[in-house]
Write an enzyme that holds these catalytic residues in place. Structure first.
Site, PDB file in Angstrom:
ATOM      1  N   ASP A  12       0.858  -1.189   0.000  1.00 22.31           N
ATOM      2  CA  ASP A  12       0.000   0.000   0.000  1.00 22.31           C
ATOM      3  C   ASP A  12       0.891   1.235   0.000  1.00 22.31           C
ATOM      4  O   ASP A  12       1.767   1.382   0.846  1.00 22.31           O
ATOM      5  CB  ASP A  12      -0.891  -0.027   1.248  1.00 22.31           C
ATOM      6  CG  ASP A  12      -1.936   1.072   1.223  1.00 22.31           C
ATOM      7  OD1 ASP A  12      -3.132   0.744   1.304  1.00 22.31           O
ATOM      8  OD2 ASP A  12      -1.569   2.255   1.141  1.00 22.31           O
ATOM      9  N   ASP A 106      -3.644   2.220  -5.414  1.00 24.62           N
ATOM     10  CA  ASP A 106      -2.390   2.227  -4.651  1.00 24.62           C
ATOM     11  C   ASP A 106      -2.141   0.986  -3.803  1.00 24.62           C
ATOM     12  O   ASP A 106      -1.213   0.960  -3.015  1.00 24.62           O
ATOM     13  CB  ASP A 106      -2.289   3.498  -3.802  1.00 24.62           C
ATOM     14  CG  ASP A 106      -2.877   3.342  -2.414  1.00 24.62           C
ATOM     15  OD1 ASP A 106      -3.928   2.685  -2.289  1.00 24.62           O
ATOM     16  OD2 ASP A 106      -2.265   3.862  -1.463  1.00 24.62           O
ATOM     17  N   GLU A 107      -2.967  -0.038  -3.960  1.00 27.11           N
ATOM     18  CA  GLU A 107      -2.705  -1.221  -3.131  1.00 27.11           C
ATOM     19  C   GLU A 107      -3.057  -2.514  -3.856  1.00 27.11           C
ATOM     20  O   GLU A 107      -3.933  -2.534  -4.718  1.00 27.11           O
ATOM     21  CB  GLU A 107      -3.436  -1.146  -1.787  1.00 27.11           C
ATOM     22  CG  GLU A 107      -4.911  -1.243  -1.884  1.00 27.11           C
ATOM     23  CD  GLU A 107      -5.607  -1.141  -0.526  1.00 27.11           C
ATOM     24  OE1 GLU A 107      -5.366  -1.978   0.359  1.00 27.11           O
ATOM     25  OE2 GLU A 107      -6.429  -0.220  -0.387  1.00 27.11           O
TER      26      GLU A 107
HETATM   27  P1  TTP Z   1      -5.241   5.035   1.136  1.00 27.85           P
HETATM   28  O1  TTP Z   1      -4.237   3.972   0.835  1.00 27.85           O
HETATM   29  O2  TTP Z   1      -6.365   4.705   2.054  1.00 27.85           O
HETATM   30  O3  TTP Z   1      -4.517   6.308   1.740  1.00 27.85           O
HETATM   31  P2  TTP Z   1      -3.117   6.957   1.387  1.00 27.85           P
HETATM   32  O4  TTP Z   1      -2.342   6.135   0.420  1.00 27.85           O
HETATM   33  O5  TTP Z   1      -3.348   8.366   0.968  1.00 27.85           O
HETATM   34  O6  TTP Z   1      -2.391   6.994   2.782  1.00 27.85           O
HETATM   35  P3  TTP Z   1      -1.790   5.768   3.633  1.00 27.85           P
HETATM   36  O7  TTP Z   1      -2.020   4.526   2.848  1.00 27.85           O
HETATM   37  O8  TTP Z   1      -0.330   6.097   3.787  1.00 27.85           O
HETATM   38  O9  TTP Z   1      -2.514   5.799   4.927  1.00 27.85           O
HETATM   39  O10 TTP Z   1      -5.876   5.562  -0.230  1.00 27.85           O
HETATM   40  C1  TTP Z   1      -5.153   5.647  -1.428  1.00 27.85           C
HETATM   41  C2  TTP Z   1      -5.583   6.851  -2.234  1.00 27.85           C
HETATM   42  O11 TTP Z   1      -6.979   6.790  -2.493  1.00 27.85           O
HETATM   43  C3  TTP Z   1      -5.363   8.157  -1.522  1.00 27.85           C
HETATM   44  O12 TTP Z   1      -4.064   8.673  -1.735  1.00 27.85           O
HETATM   45  C4  TTP Z   1      -6.442   9.032  -2.059  1.00 27.85           C
HETATM   46  C5  TTP Z   1      -7.555   8.089  -2.432  1.00 27.85           C
HETATM   47  N1  TTP Z   1      -8.631   8.179  -1.426  1.00 27.85           N
HETATM   48  C6  TTP Z   1      -9.744   8.974  -1.680  1.00 27.85           C
HETATM   49  O13 TTP Z   1      -9.849   9.578  -2.747  1.00 27.85           O
HETATM   50  N2  TTP Z   1     -10.717   9.060  -0.719  1.00 27.85           N
HETATM   51  C7  TTP Z   1     -10.640   8.422   0.479  1.00 27.85           C
HETATM   52  O14 TTP Z   1     -11.535   8.549   1.327  1.00 27.85           O
HETATM   53  C8  TTP Z   1      -9.497   7.593   0.728  1.00 27.85           C
HETATM   54  C9  TTP Z   1      -9.381   6.848   2.032  1.00 27.85           C
HETATM   55  C10 TTP Z   1      -8.528   7.499  -0.246  1.00 27.85           C
HETATM   56 MG    MG Z   2      -2.116   4.079   0.682  1.00 26.19          MG
END
Ligand code: TTP
Ligand code: MG
Length: 359
Positions: A12, A106-107
């Site tokens: 992730d 992203d994951e």
């Molecule tokens: P996440 O992997 O949940 O968050 P992140 O990568 O920004 O942070 P981390 O993993 O380090 O905690 O989500 C991935 C992407 O998805 C995030 O960069 C933006 C998008 N996203 C949204 O558009 N709305 C949301 O509510 C969430 C949780 C994520």
């Molecule tokens: Mg993330």
């Protein structure tokens, strides 16, 4: 089939959209930024770790975020760029295994029990992937390594950002028992509140219930809760990419002009392709020869045959024909590649489990 232990990685990206923005605009580095509309309207999609210190979170209204963090800089999202970066990340994963299950941009989950590099340790693979993402994309990712998707996902969140957290098989049971139910993917606020009412705070508490009771209390999901806390969760990594072509290519140390040498190189590149497809029982109808000249000009030549082919002889004879037709490459060649497309496969790829040592 033996129920051998699987090696699953969950990757992730850290603060994904925000990190891409900080990467591409040095002025934003080290600063509290939120990606999303404006501060007046709209919500935060994500924010940098600098902003998280002030309590800014995903899905928070812009105004609240600004109140929490007065210096917060709002940046407009560039979804095309995130999609492109996502492809690059996934391509790195595919170098290690075809069993990649993306969950979002992203994951993804990766099953590396058997992998293309023949690396025995999932931990080493996770570290290599993190290094590649850092050096090639200038971004950081967190990785979780364990025996199933549930544990790998929880693990990737344990050590964020830039984390690598391993839950080896022998520690899985103790880890699960100590886990707060809130951390279980799929258990949201509502369910965890309901669980708390029943006195269930940790997965150890959850473990005290029979499956039938969990189903009575929480519906079908009760099965899932039961399976994860008993280490019986074995949902496979489901790749949803449909492979459209298989190819191999090689860039040479020195540009090549000699046709015999080109043939020799193409023989070995074709062997790579055939190696790959024969293990997977893949056949194809279209053969492509890729040529990159010394001046970086790319050309492809393709031929489609009447029926599926998969043997070295069949494929190589088409490759050779493509090299000579319409004419031998007129300039020195920097790279040659061979591809096979129009394949006989669809997305279902069964997972081979194989007993391997080490974790
Ligand atoms: P996440 O992997 O949940 O968050 P992140 O990568 O920004 O942070 P981390 O993993 O380090 O905690 O989500 C991935 C992407 O998805 C995030 O960069 C933006 C998008 N996203 C949204 O558009 N709305 C949301 O509510 C969430 C949780 C994520
Ligand atoms: Mg993330």
């Amino acid at each position: 089939m033996s129920s051998a232990i699987r090696k699953i990685i969950h990757i992730d990206m850290d603060a994904f959209y925000a990190s891409v923005e900080q990467r591409d605009n040095p002025e934003l580095r080290g600063k509290a930024i939120a990606v999303g509309g404006s501060e007046m309207r709209g919500v935060v999609t994500t924010c940098s770790y600098e902003a998280r210190k002030f309590g800014v979170r995903s899905a928070m209204p812009g105004l609240t975020a600004k109140k929490n963090c007065p210096n917060l800089i709002f940046v407009k999202p560039r979804f095309d760029v995130y999609r492109e970066v996502s492809k690059q990340i996934m391509n790195i994963f595919f170098e290690f295994t075809e069993l990649v299950e993306p969950l979002s941009l992203d994951e993804a989950y990766l099953d590396v029990t058997t992998n293309k590099k023949g690396i025995n340790s999932a931990t080493i693979i996770a570290r290599e992937i993190k290094n590649r993402i850092r050096s090639e994309l200038k971004l950081t990712a967190s990785a979780g390594v364990s025996v199933n998707k549930f544990l790998a996902k929880v693990a990737s969140d344990m050590d964020k950002p830039d984390g690598l957290y391993v839950i080896p098989p022998e520690k899985a049971e103790a880890f699960i028992e100590g886990l707060d139910v809130k951390k279980v993917p799929g258990i949201g606020k509502v369910t965890s509140a309901k669980m708390n009412e029943f006195g269930i705070k940790s997965c150890a508490d959850l473990k005290k219930f029979e499956k039938i009771d969990l189903v009575k209390k929480f519906g079908k999901s009760g099965n899932y809760y039961y399976n994860i806390v008993h280490g019986e969760y074995d949902s496979p990594v489901r790749p949803h990419r449909i492979r459209k072509s298989i190819s191999a290519e090689r860039t040479f140390d020195k540009d090549i002009s000699n046709p015999e040498l080109m043939i020799a190189k193409l023989e070995s590149i074709t062997k790579n392709v055939v190696d790959y497809i024969s293990k997977r029982k893949i056949k194809g109808k279209t053969v492509t020869l890729k040529i990159k000249y010394f001046d970086f000009v790319n050309r492809t030549r393709s031929k489609t045959v009447g029926s599926y082919i998969d043997s070295y002889e069949e494929i190589f004879s088409v490759v050779k024909e493509l090299l000579y037709n319409p004419a031998l490459p007129e300039k020195a060649v920097r790279l040659l590649g061979v591809g096979l497309s129009n394949l006989n496969i669809n997305e279902t790829q069964t997972q081979e489990t194989q007993f391997t040592l080490g974790f």
